[in-house]
Write a protein that holds these residues in place. Structure first.
Motif, PDB file in Angstrom:
ATOM      1  N   ILE A 196       0.840  -1.203   0.000  1.00 44.54           N
ATOM      2  CA  ILE A 196       0.000   0.000   0.000  1.00 44.54           C
ATOM      3  C   ILE A 196       0.872   1.249   0.000  1.00 44.54           C
ATOM      4  N   ILE A 197       1.899   1.224   0.844  1.00 48.93           N
ATOM      5  CA  ILE A 197       2.795   2.386   0.942  1.00 48.93           C
ATOM      6  C   ILE A 197       3.461   2.654  -0.403  1.00 48.93           C
ATOM      7  N   ALA A 207      -4.596   9.011   1.810  1.00 49.09           N
ATOM      8  CA  ALA A 207      -3.708   8.842   2.961  1.00 49.09           C
ATOM      9  C   ALA A 207      -3.932   7.452   3.529  1.00 49.09           C
ATOM     10  N   TYR A 208      -2.969   6.963   4.291  1.00 52.84           N
ATOM     11  CA  TYR A 208      -3.013   5.578   4.798  1.00 52.84           C
ATOM     12  C   TYR A 208      -2.723   5.562   6.288  1.00 52.84           C
ATOM     13  N   ILE A 209      -3.646   4.985   7.061  1.00 54.41           N
ATOM     14  CA  ILE A 209      -3.483   4.840   8.506  1.00 54.41           C
ATOM     15  C   ILE A 209      -3.187   3.383   8.830  1.00 54.41           C
ATOM     16  N   ILE A 210      -2.124   3.150   9.590  1.00 54.90           N
ATOM     17  CA  ILE A 210      -1.758   1.804  10.035  1.00 54.90           C
ATOM     18  C   ILE A 210      -1.841   1.778  11.554  1.00 54.90           C
ATOM     19  N   TYR A 252     -11.107  -0.075   3.848  1.00 50.55           N
ATOM     20  CA  TYR A 252     -10.246  -0.927   4.670  1.00 50.55           C
ATOM     21  C   TYR A 252      -9.363  -1.776   3.758  1.00 50.55           C
ATOM     22  N   MET A 253      -8.065  -1.872   4.109  1.00 52.03           N
ATOM     23  CA  MET A 253      -7.085  -2.574   3.280  1.00 52.03           C
ATOM     24  C   MET A 253      -6.644  -3.875   3.949  1.00 52.03           C
ATOM     25  N   MET A 254      -6.694  -4.976   3.192  1.00 52.02           N
ATOM     26  CA  MET A 254      -6.262  -6.289   3.703  1.00 52.02           C
ATOM     27  C   MET A 254      -5.353  -6.933   2.648  1.00 52.02           C
ATOM     28  N   PRO A 255      -4.076  -6.490   2.568  1.00 53.20           N
ATOM     29  CA  PRO A 255      -3.195  -6.920   1.474  1.00 53.20           C
ATOM     30  C   PRO A 255      -2.310  -8.126   1.813  1.00 53.20           C
TER      31      PRO A 255
END
Length: 348
Positions: A196-197, A207-210, A252-255
């Motif tokens: 994702i990054i 933007a991406y929140i981890i 929501y990201m599930m990679p």
């Protein structure tokens, strides 16, 4: 029916969360539920039953239970060690992951083969083995014929008090005009978050929140520094019930490269979130392309297209994923499945 669960700790992570969700609905349906665990943690999950810390060489009163159910390698090893002291109870284990693939990512192929072979040897001494997906059952059935069955994990979304500061931080990101992606996990290489990054450079309006901690966290931070994305990638430490903050994000990201089930993805579905996930068998088993948006692993073009599509269709896909999760992946359904399986073992 009297049931004991053996856990490595009460930590807020996958297998322990699954057992906690199970007990919320199992407790009222059976005579006794007790949990035994080895390690103390800073912020343990609250369990709706009796819990007791034990040492790895300390036997419990095994024959006081009808079913003893262990989760993770350490717990399985504990029951294997005391197998000759267990006469009247049925012992069960749950396989939560494709152990070979996970160990190969974490270590190497030789270590993965040896550890997986050892774990299968332990399971052969058990009365029953549960997998959390049909994909896992297919992979392990040839090693454990007539012992293995699938029961999906289930989720329950509780009303946790949220942190105003974290809520404000997320809303501030949105107020800057960004569409917000989010993942929460124990941060390992196998979770695939670096993918994702790496594509964020080509997604200027995202933007991406981890959320979470883990052994691969520093590597992700180094990658963010290298790509000069500090103004669009945000790291938040472990928090209880991270799904409580999903209402403030867009996708929501599930990679993941490998997952036994995808508990966080189901939590996101129960919160009606649009989901992007890797195209791996266990995820295709849970949801269809009408309910989530798939991308091909290590394929930046596929991932970028999936993120854009998931945002455009976030309302419709969120609703469809929610309907599927409520129909199949609740804690109550999981508890009913376990009770029926336990009864089948006791009737043999």
């Amino acid at each position: 029916m009297k049931i004991a669960f053996i856990l490595p700790s009460l930590i807020n992570k996958g297998p322990v969360i699954a057992v906690n969700n199970l007990i919320k609905f199992l407790d009222s349906k059976v005579e006794v539920v007790d949990v035994y665990y080895f390690d103390e943690v800073k912020t343990p999950l609250p369990f709706k039953c009796s819990v007791r810390k034990i040492e790895k060489n300390e036997p419990i009163d095994f024959n006081n239970y009808d079913i003893i159910h262990s989760h993770t390698l350490r717990a399985d090893l504990y029951l294997f060690k005391f197998r000759n002291k267990i006469f009247s109870s049925k012992i069960v284990s749950t396989i939560h992951q494709d152990t070979f693939t996970c160990f190969k990512i974490r270590y190497n192929i030789i270590v993965a083969f040896l550890l997986t072979s050892f774990w299968i040897r332990l399971h052969k001494s058990f009365d029953g083995v549960i997998t959390i997906s049909n994909d896992l059952e297919r992979r392990y059935k040839r090693f454990l014929p007539k012992k293995i069955t699938t029961i999906y994990n289930g989720c329950s979304i509780d009303n946790y008090q949220i942190s105003d500061s974290l809520k404000t931080s997320i809303l501030n990101i949105k107020e800057r005009g960004f569409k917000v992606l989010c993942s929460y996990a124990t941060i390992t290489k196998g979770k695939g978050l670096s993918q994702i990054i790496e594509v964020l450079e080509q997604l200027d309006d995202f933007a991406y929140i981890i959320i979470g901690e883990g052994p691969y966290l520093n590597e992700l931070k180094k990658l963010v520094d290298k790509l000069i994305l500090n103004n669009r990638v945000f790291f938040f430490p472990y928090i209880p019930a991270p799904y409580s903050y999903l209402r403030f994000i867009d996708v929501y990201m599930m990679p993941s490269y490998s997952e036994g089930f995808g508990l966080a993805m189901v939590e996101a579905a129960l919160e009606e979130k649009s989901i992007v996930c890797s195209s791996i068998p266990s995820f295709h088993e849970l949801f269809s392309g009408e309910e989530v948006t798939f991308f091909n692993l290590n394929d930046s073009r596929s991932l970028i297209q999936a993120i854009k599509l998931a945002f455009i269709e976030k309302t419709s896909k969120g609703k469809r994923a929610h309907s599927k999760a409520k129909l199949v992946f609740t804690s109550e359904i999981m508890a009913e499945g376990h009770i029926e399986y336990y009864k089948s073992l006791l009737n043999k």
